[in-house]
Motif scaffolding. Sequence first.
Motif, mmCIF file in Angstrom:
data_model
loop_
_atom_site.group_PDB
_atom_site.id
_atom_site.type_symbol
_atom_site.label_atom_id
_atom_site.label_comp_id
_atom_site.label_asym_id
_atom_site.label_seq_id
_atom_site.Cartn_x
_atom_site.Cartn_y
_atom_site.Cartn_z
ATOM 1 N N VAL A 75 0.848 -1.184 0.000
ATOM 2 C CA VAL A 75 0.000 0.000 0.000
ATOM 3 C C VAL A 75 0.888 1.240 0.000
ATOM 4 C CG1 VAL A 75 -0.202 0.096 2.527
ATOM 5 C CG2 VAL A 75 -1.974 1.136 1.117
ATOM 6 N N VAL A 76 0.466 2.250 -0.748
ATOM 7 C CA VAL A 76 1.128 3.550 -0.770
ATOM 8 C C VAL A 76 0.275 4.514 0.055
ATOM 9 C CG1 VAL A 76 1.826 5.494 -2.205
ATOM 10 C CG2 VAL A 76 2.169 3.151 -3.032
ATOM 11 N N LEU A 77 0.868 5.101 1.080
ATOM 12 C CA LEU A 77 0.143 6.024 1.939
ATOM 13 C C LEU A 77 0.543 7.453 1.591
ATOM 14 C CD1 LEU A 77 0.459 4.200 5.388
ATOM 15 C CD2 LEU A 77 -1.351 3.996 3.660
ATOM 16 N N ALA A 78 -0.376 8.164 0.969
ATOM 17 C CA ALA A 78 -0.143 9.556 0.567
ATOM 18 C C ALA A 78 -1.306 10.426 1.031
ATOM 19 C CB ALA A 78 0.045 9.651 -0.944
ATOM 20 N N ASN A 79 -1.898 10.059 2.147
ATOM 21 C CA ASN A 79 -2.981 10.846 2.736
ATOM 22 C C ASN A 79 -2.379 12.027 3.489
ATOM 23 O OD1 ASN A 79 -2.067 8.515 4.340
ATOM 24 N ND2 ASN A 79 -3.379 9.341 5.955
ATOM 25 N N ASP A 80 -3.143 12.666 4.359
ATOM 26 C CA ASP A 80 -2.682 13.883 5.021
ATOM 27 C C ASP A 80 -1.342 13.668 5.723
ATOM 28 O OD1 ASP A 80 -4.878 15.191 4.130
ATOM 29 O OD2 ASP A 80 -5.713 15.657 6.103
ATOM 30 N N PHE A 81 -0.508 14.689 5.659
ATOM 31 C CA PHE A 81 0.865 14.670 6.147
ATOM 32 C C PHE A 81 1.003 14.096 7.552
ATOM 33 C CE2 PHE A 81 4.262 16.776 8.494
ATOM 34 C CZ PHE A 81 5.349 16.695 7.652
#
Length: 363
Positions: A75-81
């Motif tokens: 999984v690639v996590l590119a949600n809020d910083f």
Amino acid sequence: MRGFVQSNTAPVTHVGVVGLKRGMVLARWCERLGLRIGALCDHDPDLLTAAAREFPGAARLTKWEEMLDRGLDGVVLANDFDQHAALAIAFLDRGVHVLSETAACVDEAEGQALIAADKRSTATYSFAENYVAHPHVRLIKQIVAADEIGAVELIECDYLHGLAPADVAALTGDPRHWRGRISPTAYCTHTVSPVLDVTQAWPTEVTALPVQSEDRPMATVLAFRLSSGALALTRQTFLQGEPDSHSSWLSVRGTRGLAESLRMPGEAAWSVRWRSEPWANDGHLRDETIVPPPLTLTGDSTVPRGQEGSALIVAAFRDTVTASVPPRVPVRPAVAASLVGVYGARSLAEGSRPVALPDVSAW
């Protein structure tokens, strides 16, 4: 420096993507490098619809929890910083490999929990820190590793955006947006991670100084000591003079010389100046500019300079998932870099006093 060549034997791997702004950049590189996008997730229906046009075979989800039981390999996590750690821990506990964006944790407790999850998981945590893989950083790391400039004494790194005041206010003025709620020192990993990667050292103490005089300065300088004894200085966020090398500039002064990226416009900004002093070079001054070679993926396809970091980070993640290659930036350096910003915020709040950092290498 060799270009990266895609393996033709890597098995098909299904990856989910959470957060479809920055996440789409990484998703495209995943597909280009042989990974299959199996699921897309965002709470914004417009972003989700647009992403589905590019990846029509992927499941469309509005809650990241729905990804946990979809049989994904990664999984690639590119949600809020500031909201990555809880997701990373949940996926690691399901045996799903994680490639997580640019803040690993928001405090020490999250960092410890993330490292513990990585330890107990059958999967791995990789930090999606593309700045360690940009061409000028890779060149300087090679020079330092080859002992061409001696032991590192001072290392400096910039990550700057030269925006107009109105544009800065638009990015940071909304407390509901992550840029409006993070501390002025939080977004430091694009500077701190290259420092740690080049020196192969750990941060031990940080002092944060505001550039502006406002209560919430939008540019800071971090001075931190490394376990090697070297001093690091980083400048981040909104200052004029944005470097053309993807907002990044790096300089390393060793006991025998200097290696630094050029403060030049355009393509020249990716090049590196290497200076070896006469007394350390048989009486001869060596001062040359090194131009990084093109990076190729497959065939004659050359990666644009500004995308090399993302391409190589995704390539490394693919190799970690499919061939058990160790992560390019594993969990401890990710947590250590993030905590420089966390403890930098404490230093800033307490009048820029030095604050000791925990020894993440021992966790």
